[in-house]
Enzyme design. Sequence first.
Site, PDB file in Angstrom:
ATOM      1  N   HIS A  91       5.832  87.931  65.697  1.00 34.44           N
ATOM      2  CA  HIS A  91       5.749  86.974  66.801  1.00 34.44           C
ATOM      3  C   HIS A  91       6.710  87.444  67.901  1.00 34.44           C
ATOM      4  O   HIS A  91       7.726  88.068  67.602  1.00 34.44           O
ATOM      5  CB  HIS A  91       6.189  85.614  66.242  1.00 34.44           C
ATOM      6  CG  HIS A  91       6.006  84.445  67.161  1.00 34.44           C
ATOM      7  ND1 HIS A  91       6.892  84.142  68.167  1.00 34.44           N
ATOM      8  CD2 HIS A  91       5.058  83.475  67.197  1.00 34.44           C
ATOM      9  CE1 HIS A  91       6.490  83.046  68.784  1.00 34.44           C
ATOM     10  NE2 HIS A  91       5.376  82.620  68.221  1.00 34.44           N
ATOM     11  N   ASP A 115      11.815  86.002  59.261  1.00 38.26           N
ATOM     12  CA  ASP A 115      11.324  84.960  60.157  1.00 38.26           C
ATOM     13  C   ASP A 115      10.537  83.978  59.285  1.00 38.26           C
ATOM     14  O   ASP A 115       9.432  84.283  58.829  1.00 38.26           O
ATOM     15  CB  ASP A 115      10.429  85.606  61.222  1.00 38.26           C
ATOM     16  CG  ASP A 115       9.723  84.583  62.099  1.00 38.26           C
ATOM     17  OD1 ASP A 115       9.712  83.393  61.749  1.00 38.26           O
ATOM     18  OD2 ASP A 115       9.174  84.997  63.136  1.00 38.26           O
ATOM     19  N   GLN A 171       6.697  80.272  59.571  1.00 38.06           N
ATOM     20  CA  GLN A 171       5.450  79.832  58.936  1.00 38.06           C
ATOM     21  C   GLN A 171       5.602  79.613  57.433  1.00 38.06           C
ATOM     22  O   GLN A 171       4.618  79.268  56.766  1.00 38.06           O
ATOM     23  CB  GLN A 171       4.327  80.848  59.192  1.00 38.06           C
ATOM     24  CG  GLN A 171       3.949  81.014  60.654  1.00 38.06           C
ATOM     25  CD  GLN A 171       3.406  79.726  61.281  1.00 38.06           C
ATOM     26  OE1 GLN A 171       2.961  78.813  60.593  1.00 38.06           O
ATOM     27  NE2 GLN A 171       3.465  79.649  62.597  1.00 38.06           N
ATOM     28  N   LYS A 226       7.762  72.636  62.754  1.00 33.26           N
ATOM     29  CA  LYS A 226       6.550  73.094  62.063  1.00 33.26           C
ATOM     30  C   LYS A 226       6.472  72.514  60.653  1.00 33.26           C
ATOM     31  O   LYS A 226       5.555  72.829  59.900  1.00 33.26           O
ATOM     32  CB  LYS A 226       6.531  74.625  61.991  1.00 33.26           C
ATOM     33  CG  LYS A 226       6.386  75.299  63.355  1.00 33.26           C
ATOM     34  CD  LYS A 226       6.282  76.791  63.203  1.00 33.26           C
ATOM     35  CE  LYS A 226       6.512  77.550  64.484  1.00 33.26           C
ATOM     36  NZ  LYS A 226       5.391  77.487  65.432  1.00 33.26           N
ATOM     37  N   CYS A 256       1.304  84.391  70.765  1.00 32.85           N
ATOM     38  CA  CYS A 256       2.608  85.084  70.885  1.00 32.85           C
ATOM     39  C   CYS A 256       2.634  86.335  70.020  1.00 32.85           C
ATOM     40  O   CYS A 256       3.644  86.674  69.399  1.00 32.85           O
ATOM     41  CB  CYS A 256       3.782  84.170  70.540  1.00 32.85           C
ATOM     42  SG  CYS A 256       3.907  82.744  71.606  1.00 32.85           S
TER      43      CYS A 256
HETATM   44  C1  LIG Z   1       5.930  83.650  62.897  1.00 33.31           C
HETATM   45  C2  LIG Z   1       6.620  82.860  63.967  1.00 33.31           C
HETATM   46  N1  LIG Z   1       7.841  83.201  64.355  1.00 33.31           N
HETATM   47  C3  LIG Z   1       8.511  82.514  65.280  1.00 33.31           C
HETATM   48  C4  LIG Z   1       7.956  81.428  65.905  1.00 33.31           C
HETATM   49  C5  LIG Z   1       8.727  80.705  66.957  1.00 33.31           C
HETATM   50  O1  LIG Z   1       9.052  79.408  66.555  1.00 33.31           O
HETATM   51  P1  LIG Z   1       9.745  78.400  67.561  1.00 33.31           P
HETATM   52  O2  LIG Z   1       8.927  78.411  68.820  1.00 33.31           O
HETATM   53  O3  LIG Z   1       9.712  77.101  66.844  1.00 33.31           O
HETATM   54  O4  LIG Z   1      11.133  78.893  67.796  1.00 33.31           O
HETATM   55  C6  LIG Z   1       6.667  81.028  65.566  1.00 33.31           C
HETATM   56  C7  LIG Z   1       6.007  79.905  66.255  1.00 33.31           C
HETATM   57  O5  LIG Z   1       4.823  79.806  66.341  1.00 33.31           O
HETATM   58  C8  LIG Z   1       5.983  81.765  64.558  1.00 33.31           C
HETATM   59  O6  LIG Z   1       4.742  81.438  64.178  1.00 33.31           O
END
Ligand SMILES: Cc1ncc(COP(=O)(O)O)c(C=O)c1O
Length: 389
Positions: free
Chosen positions: A105, A182, A185, A208, A346
């Site tokens: 992401h 990360d 998810q 989430k 993203c």
């Molecule tokens: C795999 C992954 N990493 C990071 C993020 C970023 O999360 P946040 O916008 O809550 O900081 C997301 C959000 O969709 C994600 O799916």
Amino acid sequence: MNGQPLVYFDNAATSQKPRLVIEALRHYYEHSNANVHRGLHELSNRATEAYESARVKVASYLGAASAEEIVFTRGTTEGINLVAQAWGGKFVKEGDVVLLTEMEHHSNLVPWQLLAERTGARLRFLPVNDDGALALDRLDEFLTRGVKLFAFTHISNSLGTINPVEELCRRAREAGATTLVDGAQSAGHLPVNVQEIGCDFYAFSGHKMCAPTGSGALYGRARVLETMPPWHGGGEMIVSVTYEKSTYKPAPHRFEAGTPNVAGAVGLAAAIDYLECIGRDRIFEHDAQLAMTAIERIKTLPGIRIFGPLDRRGGLVGFAAEWAHPHDLTTYANEYGLALRGGHHCNQPLMRKLGVPGTNRASFYFYNTESEIDRMMEILTSAHRFFTR
Ligand SMILES: Cc1ncc(COP(=O)(O)O)c(C=O)c1O
């Protein structure tokens, strides 16, 4: 929604919030609201108690060795930026390598690009195979001695791939690299134990997993957090300040400058209670089953490409229809009350690699049902008729 029953399949973007979480926020604001760690009055004590006990809850939810390993953040993005700035700023030097994967992401890519620009470090990317899995057979080629950090997602938000995080951390450790997972998810979707995973950092977002927006945490292994300088300066994170110089609290408070999101932490603790009542194993089974059902059904539509592994995967499905741009299909679905996601999620470099402008994504949570998949299929079938007539 638009006069139709809502089907909410955008859980990978953010989940809906249970009433229990909303009530916990209301109760906090009505009965315990004050600033933390400052007042010597009863309300401040209550707020501090609520905030610090939320930290203990997050630590136990992630299987951390202690609450001192939990830094509250606004979410995954902030957690990764914290590591890139505080840890990366100190330990990553010109010529060092930060190893990522091709499925990251933007939150686990852009902070490292910024670090590389500042330090002269290089970014490398472990490839993704056509089946949506990481090219593990090429790991040795990438995990060389110059790699300072290996940062990768637990579950891909576009492909649904579940990465073998324990193995990746073990291999990185053997190569002398620090690891960051990360967990955006995964934290709310399957049991997570950071000590079993063996990572140095694990970042996740509360929103989430049923908690309020702007809540989340970063796990950092104690002996790694201790070596890191602060990244934001301000109140709460200091021991003493003169006009010239300050000394800082130990972790985790050193990384939490200013008034924190106390209500967010309270809501996150309530969300954890809620998820633990259901059971993360059960949530995983349920979501993964919905994903498999959705794949089987979506496959029956003409001109559809499905992305990611076709067997074990997280509770989401990315797909592209050759007869409709993802934005058009999502807009059509919305007319019928179906909340899908359409776009690059993203993951722009990954979309380029897949050769598509974007995908449609249906992502599930414990409150979704098979009959909602039936409804999605009715809408997608009528969309196919609409776009090909
Ligand atoms: C795999 C992954 N990493 C990071 C993020 C970023 O999360 P946040 O916008 O809550 O900081 C997301 C959000 O969709 C994600 O799916």
